[in-house]
Design a protein around this motif. Structure first.
Motif, short mmCIF file in Angstrom:
data_model
loop_
_atom_site.label_atom_id
_atom_site.label_comp_id
_atom_site.label_asym_id
_atom_site.label_seq_id
_atom_site.Cartn_x
_atom_site.Cartn_y
_atom_site.Cartn_z
N ARG A 297 29.66 -47.13 52.57
CA ARG A 297 30.58 -47.18 51.42
C ARG A 297 31.62 -46.07 51.53
O ARG A 297 31.37 -45.04 52.14
N GLU B 196 33.33 -44.36 46.14
CA GLU B 196 32.33 -45.18 45.48
C GLU B 196 31.02 -44.42 45.28
O GLU B 196 30.23 -44.75 44.40
N ASN C 151 30.21 -40.29 42.31
CA ASN C 151 30.59 -40.70 40.97
C ASN C 151 30.30 -39.57 39.99
O ASN C 151 29.16 -39.37 39.56
N TYR D 118 28.67 -40.52 36.56
CA TYR D 118 27.24 -40.83 36.65
C TYR D 118 26.43 -39.53 36.66
O TYR D 118 25.46 -39.39 35.90
N ILE E 154 24.29 -51.90 43.89
CA ILE E 154 24.48 -50.47 43.61
C ILE E 154 23.15 -49.71 43.56
O ILE E 154 23.12 -48.54 43.20
N ARG F 128 33.36 -45.90 35.26
CA ARG F 128 34.18 -47.10 35.20
C ARG F 128 33.42 -48.36 35.63
O ARG F 128 33.71 -49.45 35.15
N ASP F 129 32.47 -48.22 36.51
CA ASP F 129 31.70 -49.38 36.97
C ASP F 129 30.62 -49.71 35.94
O ASP F 129 29.70 -48.92 35.72
N SER G 249 28.12 -51.63 36.14
CA SER G 249 26.78 -51.65 36.76
C SER G 249 26.19 -50.26 36.84
O SER G 249 24.99 -50.06 36.60
N LEU G 250 27.01 -49.26 37.17
CA LEU G 250 26.51 -47.90 37.25
C LEU G 250 26.19 -47.34 35.87
O LEU G 250 25.27 -46.54 35.71
#
Length: 290
Positions: free
Chosen positions: A55, A59, A62, A65, A122, A258-259, A261-262
């Protein structure tokens, strides 16, 4: 309902398979330690390395996170410690391990397999971010607090240095650093190496759950009671709630995750049960009866 069971069902089936295989004598409980060493030293490091090296660094690193996870964890650490120390009247060391039980999830053996079934793309990145936060900040901080609780002034810095040396030799940390380096450089592993590492990585999910099941054989439920309920409540309720609150507050300071899923993954990881080495660490400080 069937969709939920299709996600959670395999987790319990594999855990039960490990329990049954050990209970019936196909494995002995000591075998689970060997399989666990394989997971920690080969399977999970391979998984982390592949997940990170394939990746782009943007990505992986983060900030949102990490901030959400650490902010929620540190808040629960302080609340849990103060409750145990001042309201329950426990010693500094005992209070530290109450706080550890509330804030350190089993990211590798439970969290990763759950994410693998629910949000596979992820799962590896989430595991790597958790490992960074837990191994570089949360666990060292808690162990330094535990050492200070022994009343041996002047030793905390030596404990901290020893922890840093151990972390530098930890296969999981080495895999994370190597994966970051490959990601930053833009270099790709030759197919023969990538496929070889992938063989180890593929074993991580199922084998982690199998080890948990086998480790349950022979455990007594007598220890479940007044001492464990506060820790379980802190870990399974307060910790994910605190991380969720941090996720919701981050946009206010311009650092949103922003993701989507995260955002879900960081809360799920915080909702996992306590780490498997918790009792081992507690024993080193005479806290095995927690």
């Amino acid at each position: 309902m069937l969709e939920i069971f299709s996600i959670t069902g395999p987790i319990y089936i594999v855990i039960f398979a490990g329990y049954l295989a050990t209970h019936l004598g196909l494995f002995v409980k000591e075998d689970m330690r060997i399989l666990g060493k394989f997971v920690i030293n080969f399977a999970l490091p391979s998984l982390l390395f592949l997940s990170l090296s394939q990746r782009h660094v943007s990505e992986i690193l983060n900030t949102g996170y990490l901030l959400a996870y650490l902010a929620g964890s540190l808040v629960v650490l302080v609340v849990g410690y103060l409750w145990a120390r001042h309201l329950a009247g426990l010693s500094m060391t005992t209070s530290t391990f109450y706080a550890m039980g509330m804030t350190c999830p089993n990211s590798g053996y439970v969290g990763y397999p759950v994410l693998l079934l629910t949000m596979a793309p992820i799962a590896g990145v989430s595991l790597a971010l958790n490992m960074l936060a837990e191994n570089l900040i949360m666990i060292p901080l808690l162990l330094v607090m535990a050492e200070l609780g022994r009343g041996r002034s002047g030793r905390w810095y030596r404990v901290f240095w020893q922890l840093m040396v151990r972390l530098a030799l930890n296969p999981l940390i080495i895999a994370i650093i190597a994966g970051f380096c490959i990601s930053v450089s833009g270099w790709r592993l030759p197919d023969i190496l990538a496929r070889s590492v992938n063989f180890f990585a593929m074993a991580s999910g199922a084998l982690s759950l199998f080890v948990i099941g086998g480790s349950l054989v022979g455990l007594s439920v007598k220890g479940v009671g007044r001492k464990t309920v506060p820790i379980a409540f802190g870990k399974l309720v307060l910790h994910p709630l605190a991380v969720l609150l941090a996720v919701l507050c981050l946009p206010l300071v311009g650092l949103p995750i922003r993701d989507p899923s995260l955002r879900t993954a960081v809360v799920l990881m915080a909702a996992m049960p306590m780490m498997s080495i918790y009792t081992i660490l507690a024993q080193n400080y005479g806290q095995e009866d927690i």
